[in-house]
Design a protein around this motif. Structure first.
Motif, PDB file in Angstrom:
ATOM      1  N   LYS A 150       3.428  -4.888   2.192  1.00 27.36           N
ATOM      2  CA  LYS A 150       4.435  -4.349   3.109  1.00 27.36           C
ATOM      3  C   LYS A 150       5.771  -5.056   2.931  1.00 27.36           C
ATOM      4  CE  LYS A 150       1.293  -2.572   6.618  1.00 27.36           C
ATOM      5  NZ  LYS A 150       0.817  -2.686   8.008  1.00 27.36           N
ATOM      6  N   SER A 151       5.745  -6.367   2.642  1.00 21.63           N
ATOM      7  CA  SER A 151       7.002  -7.079   2.401  1.00 21.63           C
ATOM      8  C   SER A 151       7.650  -6.613   1.102  1.00 21.63           C
ATOM      9  CB  SER A 151       6.782  -8.589   2.392  1.00 21.63           C
ATOM     10  OG  SER A 151       6.156  -9.007   1.196  1.00 21.63           O
ATOM     11  N   ILE A 152       6.838  -6.283   0.109  1.00 26.02           N
ATOM     12  CA  ILE A 152       7.379  -5.764  -1.149  1.00 26.02           C
ATOM     13  C   ILE A 152       8.019  -4.399  -0.910  1.00 26.02           C
ATOM     14  CG2 ILE A 152       6.738  -4.915  -3.437  1.00 26.02           C
ATOM     15  CD1 ILE A 152       4.534  -7.098  -3.425  1.00 26.02           C
ATOM     16  N   ARG A 153       7.329  -3.546  -0.162  1.00 23.53           N
ATOM     17  CA  ARG A 153       7.869  -2.211   0.131  1.00 23.53           C
ATOM     18  C   ARG A 153       9.149  -2.323   0.955  1.00 23.53           C
ATOM     19  NH1 ARG A 153       7.575   2.506  -2.197  1.00 23.53           N
ATOM     20  NH2 ARG A 153       9.736   1.972  -2.227  1.00 23.53           N
ATOM     21  N   ALA A 154       9.207  -3.264   1.893  1.00 23.80           N
ATOM     22  CA  ALA A 154      10.401  -3.446   2.724  1.00 23.80           C
ATOM     23  C   ALA A 154      11.591  -3.908   1.884  1.00 23.80           C
ATOM     24  CB  ALA A 154      10.128  -4.446   3.834  1.00 23.80           C
ATOM     25  N   ALA A 155      11.320  -4.643   0.805  1.00 21.07           N
ATOM     26  CA  ALA A 155      12.406  -5.097  -0.068  1.00 21.07           C
ATOM     27  C   ALA A 155      12.988  -3.942  -0.876  1.00 21.07           C
ATOM     28  CB  ALA A 155      11.907  -6.190  -1.007  1.00 21.07           C
ATOM     29  N   ARG A 156      12.258  -2.846  -0.974  1.00 20.73           N
ATOM     30  CA  ARG A 156      12.716  -1.660  -1.716  1.00 20.73           C
ATOM     31  C   ARG A 156      12.566  -0.434  -0.818  1.00 20.73           C
ATOM     32  NH1 ARG A 156      13.114  -0.420  -7.456  1.00 20.73           N
ATOM     33  NH2 ARG A 156      14.508   1.342  -7.349  1.00 20.73           N
ATOM     34  N   ILE A 190       6.785   1.960  -6.677  1.00 24.61           N
ATOM     35  CA  ILE A 190       6.630   0.535  -6.962  1.00 24.61           C
ATOM     36  C   ILE A 190       5.280   0.345  -7.627  1.00 24.61           C
ATOM     37  CG2 ILE A 190       6.355  -1.754  -5.940  1.00 24.61           C
ATOM     38  CD1 ILE A 190       8.216  -0.907  -3.733  1.00 24.61           C
ATOM     39  N   TYR A 191       5.267  -0.398  -8.713  1.00 24.43           N
ATOM     40  CA  TYR A 191       4.038  -0.716  -9.426  1.00 24.43           C
ATOM     41  C   TYR A 191       3.721  -2.179  -9.153  1.00 24.43           C
ATOM     42  CZ  TYR A 191       5.151   3.636 -11.680  1.00 24.43           C
ATOM     43  OH  TYR A 191       5.440   4.953 -11.896  1.00 24.43           O
ATOM     44  N   VAL A 192       2.578  -2.435  -8.563  1.00 24.02           N
ATOM     45  CA  VAL A 192       2.201  -3.789  -8.177  1.00 24.02           C
ATOM     46  C   VAL A 192       1.047  -4.237  -9.061  1.00 24.02           C
ATOM     47  CG1 VAL A 192       1.388  -5.257  -6.319  1.00 24.02           C
ATOM     48  CG2 VAL A 192       2.922  -3.372  -5.805  1.00 24.02           C
ATOM     49  N   ARG A 218       0.077   6.331   0.693  1.00 24.15           N
ATOM     50  CA  ARG A 218       1.067   6.864   1.633  1.00 24.15           C
ATOM     51  C   ARG A 218       2.473   6.336   1.376  1.00 24.15           C
ATOM     52  NH1 ARG A 218      -2.946   5.570   5.607  1.00 24.15           N
ATOM     53  NH2 ARG A 218      -1.659   3.795   6.163  1.00 24.15           N
ATOM     54  N   ASN A 219       2.605   5.169   0.743  1.00 25.26           N
ATOM     55  CA  ASN A 219       3.904   4.521   0.595  1.00 25.26           C
ATOM     56  C   ASN A 219       4.432   4.483  -0.832  1.00 25.26           C
ATOM     57  OD1 ASN A 219       4.667   3.350   3.364  1.00 25.26           O
ATOM     58  ND2 ASN A 219       2.492   2.903   3.150  1.00 25.26           N
ATOM     59  N   ASN A 220       3.910   5.322  -1.705  1.00 28.10           N
ATOM     60  CA  ASN A 220       4.393   5.437  -3.086  1.00 28.10           C
ATOM     61  C   ASN A 220       4.312   4.101  -3.826  1.00 28.10           C
ATOM     62  OD1 ASN A 220       5.315   6.855  -5.277  1.00 28.10           O
ATOM     63  ND2 ASN A 220       7.452   6.882  -4.628  1.00 28.10           N
ATOM     64  N   VAL A 221       3.184   3.428  -3.654  1.00 26.44           N
ATOM     65  CA  VAL A 221       2.927   2.156  -4.325  1.00 26.44           C
ATOM     66  C   VAL A 221       1.699   2.339  -5.207  1.00 26.44           C
ATOM     67  CG1 VAL A 221       2.254  -0.259  -4.002  1.00 26.44           C
ATOM     68  CG2 VAL A 221       3.922   0.778  -2.467  1.00 26.44           C
ATOM     69  N   GLU A 222       1.844   2.028  -6.480  1.00 26.75           N
ATOM     70  CA  GLU A 222       0.701   2.126  -7.389  1.00 26.75           C
ATOM     71  C   GLU A 222       0.151   0.732  -7.646  1.00 26.75           C
ATOM     72  OE1 GLU A 222      -0.565   3.812 -11.745  1.00 26.75           O
ATOM     73  OE2 GLU A 222       1.161   4.665 -10.717  1.00 26.75           O
ATOM     74  N   LEU A 223      -1.122   0.546  -7.343  1.00 28.20           N
ATOM     75  CA  LEU A 223      -1.786  -0.740  -7.550  1.00 28.20           C
ATOM     76  C   LEU A 223      -2.325  -0.796  -8.971  1.00 28.20           C
ATOM     77  CD1 LEU A 223      -3.760  -0.889  -4.188  1.00 28.20           C
ATOM     78  CD2 LEU A 223      -1.507  -1.828  -4.705  1.00 28.20           C
ATOM     79  N   CYS A 224      -1.999  -1.847  -9.671  1.00 27.15           N
ATOM     80  CA  CYS A 224      -2.419  -2.035 -11.056  1.00 27.15           C
ATOM     81  C   CYS A 224      -3.215  -3.331 -11.141  1.00 27.15           C
ATOM     82  CB  CYS A 224      -1.215  -2.101 -11.985  1.00 27.15           C
ATOM     83  SG  CYS A 224      -0.051  -0.761 -11.769  1.00 27.15           S
ATOM     84  N   PRO A 225      -4.540  -3.292 -10.937  1.00 29.28           N
ATOM     85  CA  PRO A 225      -5.309  -4.536 -10.986  1.00 29.28           C
ATOM     86  C   PRO A 225      -5.401  -5.074 -12.409  1.00 29.28           C
ATOM     87  CG  PRO A 225      -6.748  -2.660 -10.638  1.00 29.28           C
ATOM     88  CD  PRO A 225      -5.349  -2.135 -10.618  1.00 29.28           C
ATOM     89  N   THR A 226      -5.303  -6.372 -12.527  1.00 25.78           N
ATOM     90  CA  THR A 226      -5.460  -7.032 -13.816  1.00 25.78           C
ATOM     91  C   THR A 226      -6.949  -7.051 -14.156  1.00 25.78           C
ATOM     92  OG1 THR A 226      -3.593  -8.436 -13.259  1.00 25.78           O
ATOM     93  CG2 THR A 226      -4.948  -9.143 -15.092  1.00 25.78           C
ATOM     94  N   PRO A 227      -7.323  -6.726 -15.385  1.00 23.60           N
ATOM     95  CA  PRO A 227      -8.745  -6.756 -15.739  1.00 23.60           C
ATOM     96  C   PRO A 227      -9.348  -8.158 -15.579  1.00 23.60           C
ATOM     97  CG  PRO A 227      -7.459  -5.652 -17.431  1.00 23.60           C
ATOM     98  CD  PRO A 227      -6.485  -6.271 -16.483  1.00 23.60           C
ATOM     99  N   THR A 228     -10.646  -8.199 -15.392  1.00 24.86           N
ATOM    100  CA  THR A 228     -11.350  -9.471 -15.268  1.00 24.86           C
ATOM    101  C   THR A 228     -11.128 -10.311 -16.520  1.00 24.86           C
ATOM    102  OG1 THR A 228     -13.007  -8.331 -13.957  1.00 24.86           O
ATOM    103  CG2 THR A 228     -13.617 -10.491 -14.821  1.00 24.86           C
TER     104      THR A 228
END
Length: 181
Positions: free
Chosen positions: A62-68, A74-76, A95-105
Protein backbone atom coordinates in the motif's frame (compact mmCIF):
# COMPACT_ATOMS: atom_id res chain seq x y z
CA UNK A 1 18.29 -8.65 12.95
CA UNK A 2 19.38 -9.67 16.38
CA UNK A 3 21.08 -7.59 19.04
CA UNK A 4 24.54 -9.06 19.35
CA UNK A 5 28.09 -7.89 18.71
CA UNK A 6 29.13 -8.06 15.05
CA UNK A 7 32.65 -8.47 13.75
CA UNK A 8 33.96 -6.53 10.80
CA UNK A 9 35.30 -3.15 9.90
CA UNK A 10 32.95 -0.27 10.53
CA UNK A 11 32.78 3.36 9.56
CA UNK A 12 32.79 4.93 13.02
CA UNK A 13 35.96 6.57 14.34
CA UNK A 14 38.02 4.17 16.41
CA UNK A 15 38.93 5.19 19.92
CA UNK A 16 39.73 1.79 21.39
CA UNK A 17 40.77 -1.56 19.97
CA UNK A 18 37.99 -3.75 18.63
CA UNK A 19 36.95 -6.14 21.36
CA UNK A 20 33.59 -7.78 21.24
CA UNK A 21 31.99 -8.72 24.54
CA UNK A 22 30.62 -12.18 25.14
CA UNK A 23 26.84 -12.37 25.01
CA UNK A 24 25.62 -15.53 26.63
CA UNK A 25 22.06 -14.39 27.17
CA UNK A 26 20.13 -12.51 24.54
CA UNK A 27 16.92 -11.15 25.93
CA UNK A 28 16.07 -8.69 23.17
CA UNK A 29 14.65 -11.13 20.61
CA UNK A 30 14.92 -10.42 16.90
CA UNK A 31 13.43 -7.92 14.47
CA UNK A 32 12.72 -8.15 10.76
CA UNK A 33 13.66 -5.42 8.29
CA UNK A 34 10.88 -5.03 5.75
CA UNK A 35 12.59 -3.22 2.86
CA UNK A 36 11.34 -1.73 -0.40
CA UNK A 37 13.47 -0.48 -3.29
CA UNK A 38 12.33 1.68 -6.20
CA UNK A 39 14.42 0.62 -9.15
CA UNK A 40 13.46 3.67 -11.23
CA UNK A 41 14.13 6.26 -8.52
CA UNK A 42 17.02 4.43 -6.78
CA UNK A 43 15.30 4.96 -3.42
CA UNK A 44 15.39 2.49 -0.54
CA UNK A 45 13.05 2.53 2.43
CA UNK A 46 11.90 0.13 5.07
CA UNK A 47 10.71 -0.47 8.60
CA UNK A 48 11.65 -2.79 11.44
CA UNK A 49 8.95 -5.21 12.58
CA UNK A 50 8.68 -7.57 15.54
CA UNK A 51 7.31 -10.31 13.31
CA UNK A 52 6.79 -11.00 9.64
CA UNK A 53 3.39 -11.63 8.19
CA UNK A 54 0.96 -10.93 5.38
CA UNK A 55 -0.40 -7.79 7.06
CA UNK A 56 3.08 -6.20 6.99
CA UNK A 57 3.57 -7.18 3.34
CA UNK A 58 0.20 -5.63 2.47
CA UNK A 59 1.12 -2.43 4.33
CA UNK A 60 4.35 -2.23 2.31
CA UNK A 61 2.45 -2.74 -0.95
CA UNK A 62 0.00 0.00 0.00
CA UNK A 63 2.90 2.38 0.67
CA UNK A 64 4.33 1.56 -2.76
CA UNK A 65 0.96 2.22 -4.41
CA UNK A 66 0.59 5.49 -2.46
CA UNK A 67 3.98 6.63 -3.80
CA UNK A 68 2.58 6.21 -7.34
CA UNK A 69 -1.02 7.47 -7.12
CA UNK A 70 -1.46 8.01 -10.89
CA UNK A 71 -2.79 4.45 -11.30
CA UNK A 72 0.03 3.35 -13.63
CA UNK A 73 0.81 -0.37 -13.44
CA UNK A 74 3.38 -1.31 -10.81
CA UNK A 75 5.49 -4.46 -10.98
CA UNK A 76 6.62 -5.64 -7.55
CA UNK A 77 9.48 -8.13 -7.42
CA UNK A 78 9.08 -10.03 -4.14
CA UNK A 79 10.97 -12.77 -2.39
CA UNK A 80 9.39 -16.19 -2.14
CA UNK A 81 8.07 -15.73 1.42
CA UNK A 82 4.64 -17.30 1.82
CA UNK A 83 3.40 -14.17 3.65
CA UNK A 84 3.84 -12.24 0.39
CA UNK A 85 1.34 -14.43 -1.47
CA UNK A 86 -1.73 -14.52 0.76
CA UNK A 87 -5.17 -14.41 -0.92
CA UNK A 88 -5.80 -10.98 0.62
CA UNK A 89 -2.63 -9.60 -0.98
CA UNK A 90 -3.46 -11.14 -4.36
CA UNK A 91 -6.99 -9.66 -4.32
CA UNK A 92 -5.62 -6.24 -3.36
CA UNK A 93 -3.01 -6.40 -6.14
CA UNK A 94 -5.63 -7.23 -8.78
CA UNK A 95 -7.85 -4.31 -7.69
CA UNK A 96 -4.96 -1.80 -7.58
CA UNK A 97 -3.14 -2.53 -10.86
CA UNK A 98 -0.16 -4.11 -9.11
CA UNK A 99 1.50 -7.17 -10.60
CA UNK A 100 3.29 -9.41 -8.12
CA UNK A 101 6.44 -11.02 -9.49
CA UNK A 102 7.75 -13.59 -6.99
CA UNK A 103 11.41 -14.46 -7.21
CA UNK A 104 11.92 -18.19 -7.85
CA UNK A 105 13.17 -20.36 -5.00
CA UNK A 106 16.97 -20.17 -4.57
CA UNK A 107 17.16 -17.22 -6.98
CA UNK A 108 17.23 -14.27 -4.60
CA UNK A 109 20.20 -12.96 -6.62
CA UNK A 110 17.63 -12.01 -9.29
CA UNK A 111 15.86 -9.63 -6.91
CA UNK A 112 17.33 -6.11 -7.29
CA UNK A 113 16.86 -5.26 -3.60
CA UNK A 114 19.26 -7.99 -2.47
CA UNK A 115 22.24 -5.90 -3.62
CA UNK A 116 21.08 -3.12 -1.28
CA UNK A 117 21.24 -5.26 1.87
CA UNK A 118 25.04 -5.74 1.83
CA UNK A 119 25.81 -2.02 2.23
CA UNK A 120 22.97 -1.72 4.76
CA UNK A 121 24.59 -4.42 6.91
CA UNK A 122 28.06 -2.92 6.43
CA UNK A 123 27.08 0.61 7.43
CA UNK A 124 24.73 -0.24 10.31
CA UNK A 125 25.85 -3.55 11.78
CA UNK A 126 29.52 -4.20 11.02
CA UNK A 127 31.81 -3.66 13.98
CA UNK A 128 28.86 -2.74 16.18
CA UNK A 129 27.48 -3.61 19.57
CA UNK A 130 24.05 -1.96 19.69
CA UNK A 131 22.49 -2.02 23.17
CA UNK A 132 18.91 -2.50 21.93
CA UNK A 133 16.67 -2.58 18.87
CA UNK A 134 15.81 1.11 19.15
CA UNK A 135 19.44 2.10 18.62
CA UNK A 136 19.80 -0.37 15.74
CA UNK A 137 16.61 0.97 14.12
CA UNK A 138 17.88 4.57 14.43
CA UNK A 139 21.19 3.59 12.82
CA UNK A 140 19.34 1.83 10.00
CA UNK A 141 17.05 4.81 9.36
CA UNK A 142 20.02 7.20 9.44
CA UNK A 143 21.76 5.08 6.80
CA UNK A 144 18.61 5.01 4.64
CA UNK A 145 18.33 8.82 4.81
CA UNK A 146 22.01 9.20 3.85
CA UNK A 147 21.75 6.60 1.08
CA UNK A 148 18.67 8.19 -0.50
CA UNK A 149 20.18 11.69 -0.27
CA UNK A 150 23.24 10.36 -2.14
CA UNK A 151 21.37 8.31 -4.75
CA UNK A 152 22.59 8.00 -8.32
CA UNK A 153 22.20 10.94 -10.68
CA UNK A 154 18.85 11.04 -12.56
CA UNK A 155 20.63 10.97 -15.94
CA UNK A 156 22.36 7.70 -14.99
CA UNK A 157 19.04 6.23 -13.88
CA UNK A 158 17.38 7.32 -17.14
CA UNK A 159 20.15 5.68 -19.18
CA UNK A 160 19.78 2.45 -17.18
CA UNK A 161 15.98 2.45 -17.67
CA UNK A 162 16.46 2.99 -21.41
CA UNK A 163 18.92 0.10 -21.63
CA UNK A 164 16.64 -2.24 -19.65
CA UNK A 165 13.71 -1.32 -21.91
CA UNK A 166 15.83 -2.03 -25.00
CA UNK A 167 16.79 -5.46 -23.67
CA UNK A 168 13.18 -6.28 -22.75
CA UNK A 169 11.95 -5.22 -26.18
CA UNK A 170 14.54 -7.44 -27.88
CA UNK A 171 13.33 -10.39 -25.82
CA UNK A 172 9.69 -9.29 -26.11
CA UNK A 173 9.39 -9.96 -22.41
CA UNK A 174 8.34 -8.02 -19.31
CA UNK A 175 8.96 -8.75 -15.64
CA UNK A 176 6.48 -11.28 -14.33
CA UNK A 177 4.90 -12.05 -17.67
CA UNK A 178 5.45 -15.32 -19.53
CA UNK A 179 7.28 -15.13 -22.83
CA UNK A 180 4.97 -14.78 -25.83
CA UNK A 181 4.59 -17.98 -27.84
Amino acid sequence: MSIRPHHGSGWAPRSQPDRLPATYTRTHGIRYFHGCYSLGDDQLWGVMRRRKGGDHSLAALKSIRAARPDGAPIYVIMDNLSANKTPKIRRWAERNNVELCPTPTYASWANPIEAQFGPLRTFTMSNSNHPNHTVLTRATQAYLRWRNANARHPDVLAAQRKERARIRSERQQRWGRPRAA
